[in-house]
Design a protein around this motif. Structure first.
Motif, PDB file in Angstrom:
ATOM      1  N   ALA A 224       0.859  -1.186   0.000  1.00  0.00           N
ATOM      2  CA  ALA A 224       0.000   0.000   0.000  1.00  0.00           C
ATOM      3  C   ALA A 224       0.894   1.234   0.000  1.00  0.00           C
ATOM      4  O   ALA A 224       1.886   1.290   0.744  1.00  0.00           O
ATOM      5  CB  ALA A 224      -0.910   0.002   1.225  1.00  0.00           C
ATOM      6  N   ARG A 225       0.534   2.215  -0.830  1.00  0.00           N
ATOM      7  CA  ARG A 225       1.337   3.434  -0.939  1.00  0.00           C
ATOM      8  C   ARG A 225       0.468   4.638  -0.612  1.00  0.00           C
ATOM      9  O   ARG A 225      -0.635   4.780  -1.151  1.00  0.00           O
ATOM     10  CB  ARG A 225       1.908   3.571  -2.358  1.00  0.00           C
ATOM     11  N   ASP A 226       0.980   5.521   0.256  1.00  0.00           N
ATOM     12  CA  ASP A 226       0.243   6.741   0.560  1.00  0.00           C
ATOM     13  C   ASP A 226       0.745   7.875  -0.339  1.00  0.00           C
ATOM     14  O   ASP A 226       1.592   7.667  -1.212  1.00  0.00           O
ATOM     15  CB  ASP A 226       0.335   7.109   2.045  1.00  0.00           C
ATOM     16  N   ARG A 227       0.246   9.081  -0.104  1.00  0.00           N
ATOM     17  CA  ARG A 227       0.580  10.184  -1.006  1.00  0.00           C
ATOM     18  C   ARG A 227       2.025  10.642  -0.870  1.00  0.00           C
ATOM     19  O   ARG A 227       2.544  11.333  -1.737  1.00  0.00           O
ATOM     20  CB  ARG A 227      -0.370  11.349  -0.749  1.00  0.00           C
ATOM     21  N   ARG A 228       2.658  10.264   0.215  1.00  0.00           N
ATOM     22  CA  ARG A 228       4.057  10.637   0.409  1.00  0.00           C
ATOM     23  C   ARG A 228       5.007   9.618  -0.218  1.00  0.00           C
ATOM     24  O   ARG A 228       6.214   9.739  -0.109  1.00  0.00           O
ATOM     25  CB  ARG A 228       4.357  10.788   1.897  1.00  0.00           C
ATOM     26  N   GLY A 229       4.425   8.583  -0.826  1.00  0.00           N
ATOM     27  CA  GLY A 229       5.250   7.551  -1.442  1.00  0.00           C
ATOM     28  C   GLY A 229       5.710   6.491  -0.472  1.00  0.00           C
ATOM     29  O   GLY A 229       6.502   5.612  -0.823  1.00  0.00           O
ATOM     30  N   ILE A 230       5.232   6.559   0.768  1.00  0.00           N
ATOM     31  CA  ILE A 230       5.620   5.556   1.758  1.00  0.00           C
ATOM     32  C   ILE A 230       4.959   4.235   1.410  1.00  0.00           C
ATOM     33  O   ILE A 230       3.749   4.164   1.172  1.00  0.00           O
ATOM     34  CB  ILE A 230       5.231   6.006   3.178  1.00  0.00           C
ATOM     35  N   VAL A 231       5.729   3.169   1.370  1.00  0.00           N
ATOM     36  CA  VAL A 231       5.233   1.864   0.989  1.00  0.00           C
ATOM     37  C   VAL A 231       5.159   0.963   2.218  1.00  0.00           C
ATOM     38  O   VAL A 231       6.138   0.809   2.949  1.00  0.00           O
ATOM     39  CB  VAL A 231       6.136   1.218  -0.082  1.00  0.00           C
ATOM     40  N   ASN A 232       3.996   0.370   2.436  1.00  0.00           N
ATOM     41  CA  ASN A 232       3.824  -0.615   3.498  1.00  0.00           C
ATOM     42  C   ASN A 232       3.600  -1.966   2.824  1.00  0.00           C
ATOM     43  O   ASN A 232       2.589  -2.171   2.151  1.00  0.00           O
ATOM     44  CB  ASN A 232       2.617  -0.267   4.375  1.00  0.00           C
ATOM     45  N   GLU A 233       4.542  -2.871   2.972  1.00  0.00           N
ATOM     46  CA  GLU A 233       4.442  -4.198   2.356  1.00  0.00           C
ATOM     47  C   GLU A 233       4.057  -5.222   3.409  1.00  0.00           C
ATOM     48  O   GLU A 233       4.655  -5.286   4.475  1.00  0.00           O
ATOM     49  CB  GLU A 233       5.766  -4.593   1.704  1.00  0.00           C
ATOM     50  N   THR A 234       3.028  -6.007   3.094  1.00  0.00           N
ATOM     51  CA  THR A 234       2.569  -7.044   4.006  1.00  0.00           C
ATOM     52  C   THR A 234       3.144  -8.379   3.564  1.00  0.00           C
ATOM     53  O   THR A 234       2.968  -8.794   2.411  1.00  0.00           O
ATOM     54  CB  THR A 234       1.035  -7.123   4.017  1.00  0.00           C
ATOM     55  N   ILE A 235       3.835  -9.053   4.489  1.00  0.00           N
ATOM     56  CA  ILE A 235       4.527 -10.309   4.198  1.00  0.00           C
ATOM     57  C   ILE A 235       3.817 -11.464   4.895  1.00  0.00           C
ATOM     58  O   ILE A 235       3.408 -11.346   6.059  1.00  0.00           O
ATOM     59  CB  ILE A 235       5.992 -10.250   4.670  1.00  0.00           C
ATOM     60  N   ALA A 236       3.669 -12.579   4.191  1.00  0.00           N
ATOM     61  CA  ALA A 236       3.075 -13.771   4.792  1.00  0.00           C
ATOM     62  C   ALA A 236       3.999 -14.348   5.858  1.00  0.00           C
ATOM     63  O   ALA A 236       5.228 -14.267   5.738  1.00  0.00           O
ATOM     64  CB  ALA A 236       2.796 -14.816   3.717  1.00  0.00           C
ATOM     65  N   THR A 237       3.419 -14.906   6.882  1.00  0.00           N
ATOM     66  CA  THR A 237       4.196 -15.502   7.972  1.00  0.00           C
ATOM     67  C   THR A 237       4.076 -17.016   7.907  1.00  0.00           C
ATOM     68  O   THR A 237       2.997 -17.552   7.640  1.00  0.00           O
ATOM     69  CB  THR A 237       3.697 -15.001   9.332  1.00  0.00           C
ATOM     70  N   PRO A 238       5.152 -17.727   8.155  1.00  0.00           N
ATOM     71  CA  PRO A 238       5.105 -19.199   8.083  1.00  0.00           C
ATOM     72  C   PRO A 238       4.377 -19.797   9.279  1.00  0.00           C
ATOM     73  O   PRO A 238       4.306 -19.199  10.349  1.00  0.00           O
ATOM     74  CB  PRO A 238       6.587 -19.594   8.084  1.00  0.00           C
ATOM     75  N   GLY A 239       3.841 -20.992   9.058  1.00  0.00           N
ATOM     76  CA  GLY A 239       3.240 -21.737  10.165  1.00  0.00           C
ATOM     77  C   GLY A 239       1.745 -21.550  10.335  1.00  0.00           C
ATOM     78  O   GLY A 239       1.149 -22.210  11.195  1.00  0.00           O
ATOM     79  N   ASP A 240       1.113 -20.689   9.555  1.00  0.00           N
ATOM     80  CA  ASP A 240      -0.319 -20.453   9.726  1.00  0.00           C
ATOM     81  C   ASP A 240      -1.162 -21.164   8.672  1.00  0.00           C
ATOM     82  O   ASP A 240      -2.376 -21.001   8.634  1.00  0.00           O
ATOM     83  CB  ASP A 240      -0.618 -18.948   9.638  1.00  0.00           C
ATOM     84  N   GLU A 241      -0.523 -21.965   7.793  1.00  0.00           N
ATOM     85  CA  GLU A 241      -1.246 -22.548   6.675  1.00  0.00           C
ATOM     86  C   GLU A 241      -2.372 -23.451   7.194  1.00  0.00           C
ATOM     87  O   GLU A 241      -2.163 -24.300   8.049  1.00  0.00           O
ATOM     88  CB  GLU A 241      -0.308 -23.351   5.773  1.00  0.00           C
TER      89      GLU A 241
END
Length: 559
Positions: free
Chosen positions: A369-386
């Motif tokens: 997700a990117r806001d207007r300031r160009g800041i990027v928030n990347e969501t990463i999958a976590t192991p073990g929850d499958e």
């Protein structure tokens, strides 16, 4: 000074212009004594077209002897300032406040068509029934949220002083008119909710105190279903029972929403229901309300061992409900595959959609997700929850009404090579809204703050998710599904082509967007045959066909 009574704004008139304190654009006006006109007196006669109200930075020049100089409602001004500050600081695109205020004052015409506003550049002119009534100066600081909120609130108060329709209108409705027409000019999803509307929205997101019954919309009081493990189930209520009264209130003449409001209440509070079952004598049960969520998950399992989970939305209870349904049906015997049906899913809580995606991915990116300031928030999958084996075949169904958070889920599973997406192009709502619940009047401000991008990096907004296996070009015939599956076996079918087209598309022109979305046009009409599901079942039951339709995981990695 402002006075609110019974939810309706009442104007307080200044007895003389000397009583109105000058104030800067970023400080509230000082309280002033209030003089009430005496019957028969000519109170408004002292106000002339040359009178000024307020400071030069937020001045008001009266242009008609028929308009008074009211002090704007402070609570209204505070709500407006809250919203304007949000737009100024965090809206996804940098936006000037002036057009927002002009559009807001123009929105008063929804309540009284005689009210209009003209932007004259140096000032705003308020017009009633074709005649100018006042001139409003913009704040000295051109992007001052508090300054513009004072302009908007003062304009509303001036309009109310001459409009009988506005004088009888609740403050919440005036705020609605001032805000929502203007916010819709920003984007379709940024909006203001009155306190009543906000309460309903919060119940949908976070749950509510209830008894656990679903009512028949056609028969007042008739219970259509009773949810498991709820107060109604523990009290022995059943589908087909009719609620005669809630407490001392008879329900036969109540509107459906009013009955629902009576059944809901604070978690832990009690409610007495008088119920009739068939021709038996009525009986009364006292139920203790518990926290409930709107049901958004429905599972089923067919004789071939295919589990289908239908998701109709995302709220704070969806994740646990989803886990329960998946475990229930996959645990009922050998499972050939999982179909995740996201058709007609309008979205909901963004975080919940990512949490569900995480159940099927062991690592790597799921969304940015990117806001207007160009800041990027990347969501990463976590192991073990499958939640199911990683090799279990999985198909996701989408259509033209698959939107927002449901597109996030579909894109994450498609880009990462975890599922085959079948159906038609999705809606294309790739914007994230932040909910501000702490407005001074207990309303809500929902504002677009970020843009969503898939793991491949493409924007979801206006493009949506393009299925790997497209059905929207097929006619509604009994053999349509077999035609689709036959195409998968042709030498020209390459599942990576869709992802490559999404990643490399020229997004600078509308023509390019139409070309891309035209690969699998959004489809929303009902079909006599569920082609999407038939194709999904064939894929799940045929390992060779599924392997051919599944995009290679390597293609989903960023360049």
């Amino acid at each position: 000074m402002t006075i609110f009574g019974s939810g309706t704004l009442r104007l307080v008139l200044a007895s003389s212009l000397a009583l109105v304190s000058a104030c800067s654009a970023d400080t509230p006006p000082a309280a002033a004594p209030v003089a009430t006109p005496v019957a028969g007196s000519s109170f408004l006669g002292s106000l002339t077209p040359t009178n000024w109200f307020g400071s030069s930075s937020t001045g008001v020049k009266l242009l008609s002897e028929n308009v008074s100089a009211p002090i704007p409602a402070r609570e209204m001004e505070d709500v407006l300032a809250f919203v304007y500050r949000g737009i100024s600081s965090n809206y996804v695109d940098r936006s000037s406040l002036r057009p927002v205020v002009v559009a807001g004052l123009s929105g008063l015409s929804r309540l009284d068509p005689k009210v209009t506003v003209q932007d004259q550049g140096s000032n705003l002119r308020l017009v009633y029934d074709g005649k100018p009534i006042a001139q409003l100066d913009p704040p000295a600081s051109t992007e001052s949220p508090s300054g513009w909120s004072r302009v908007a609130a003062t304009g509303a108060a001036l309009a109310e002083s001459v409009s009988p329709a506005l004088r009888g209108t609740a403050t919440d409705d005036i705020l609605n008119a001032l805000l929502n027409p203007a916010l819709q000019n920003l984007d379709p999803y940024t909006r203001y909710l009155t306190p009543t509307q906000a309460k309903l929205e919060q119940a949908g997101r976070r749950g509510f105190g209830g008894v656990g019954v679903t009512l028949d919309p056609e028969q007042i009081g008739m219970i259509r279903a009773v949810l498991d493990d709820t107060p109604a189930a523990r009290a022995g209520l059943a589908a087909g029972d009719r609620i005669l009264s809630v407490g001392d209130t008879r329900v036969e003449a109540l509107p459906q929403q009013q009955l629902i409001a009576l059944l809901r209440g604070d978690i832990g509070s009690t409610v007495a229901l008088t119920v009739q079952r068939g021709a038996d004598a009525p009986f009364t049960r006292t139920l203790t309300r518990q926290k409930l969520f709107q049901t958004t998950v429905r599972g089923q399992r067919d004789g071939d061992g295919i589990v289908t989970i239908k998701l109709s939305g995302f709220n704070e209870g969806t994740l646990d409900e989803f886990k329960t349904e998946v475990k229930k049906y996959t645990g009922a015997g050998p499972t050939k595959g999982l179909i995740l049906d996201l058709r007609d899913n309008p979205g909901g809580t963004f975080r919940t959609a990512l949490d569900i995606a995480d159940l099927f991915l062991a690592d790597g990116p799921m969304m940015t997700a990117r806001d207007r300031r160009g800041i990027v928030n990347e969501t990463i999958a976590t192991p073990g929850d499958e939640i199911v084996p990683m090799k279990l075949p999985m198909v996701v169904l989408t259509n033209g009404q698959t939107a927002s958070a449901s597109e996030v889920l579909a894109a994450a599973l498609q880009d990462r090579g975890r599922a085959v997406v079948v159906g038609s192009g999705s809606f294309g709502k790739g914007l994230v809204q932040t909910v501000y619940e702490d407005l001074p009047n207990k309303g809500e401000f929902i504002m677009t703050t970020m843009r969503l991008h898939s793991p491949l990096g493409y924007s979801l907004h206006k493009y949506g998710v393009i299925p790997t296996v497209c059905t929207s070009r097929q006619a509604d015939t009994p053999t349509a599904a077999s035609h689709v599956t036959a195409e998968i076996l042709t030498p020209d079918f390459h599942p990576e082509d869709v992802l490559y087209a999404r990643r490399t598309a020229d997004r600078s022109t509308e023509a390019a967007r139409e070309t891309l979305t035209g690969l699998c046009p959004p489809f929303t009409k009902a079909r006599s045959n569920d082609i999407d599901r038939q194709v999904a079942e064939t894929l799940v039951l045929d390992p060779t066909l599924y392997a051919r339709a599944l995009p290679a995981p390597t293609i989903a990695k960023k360049n």
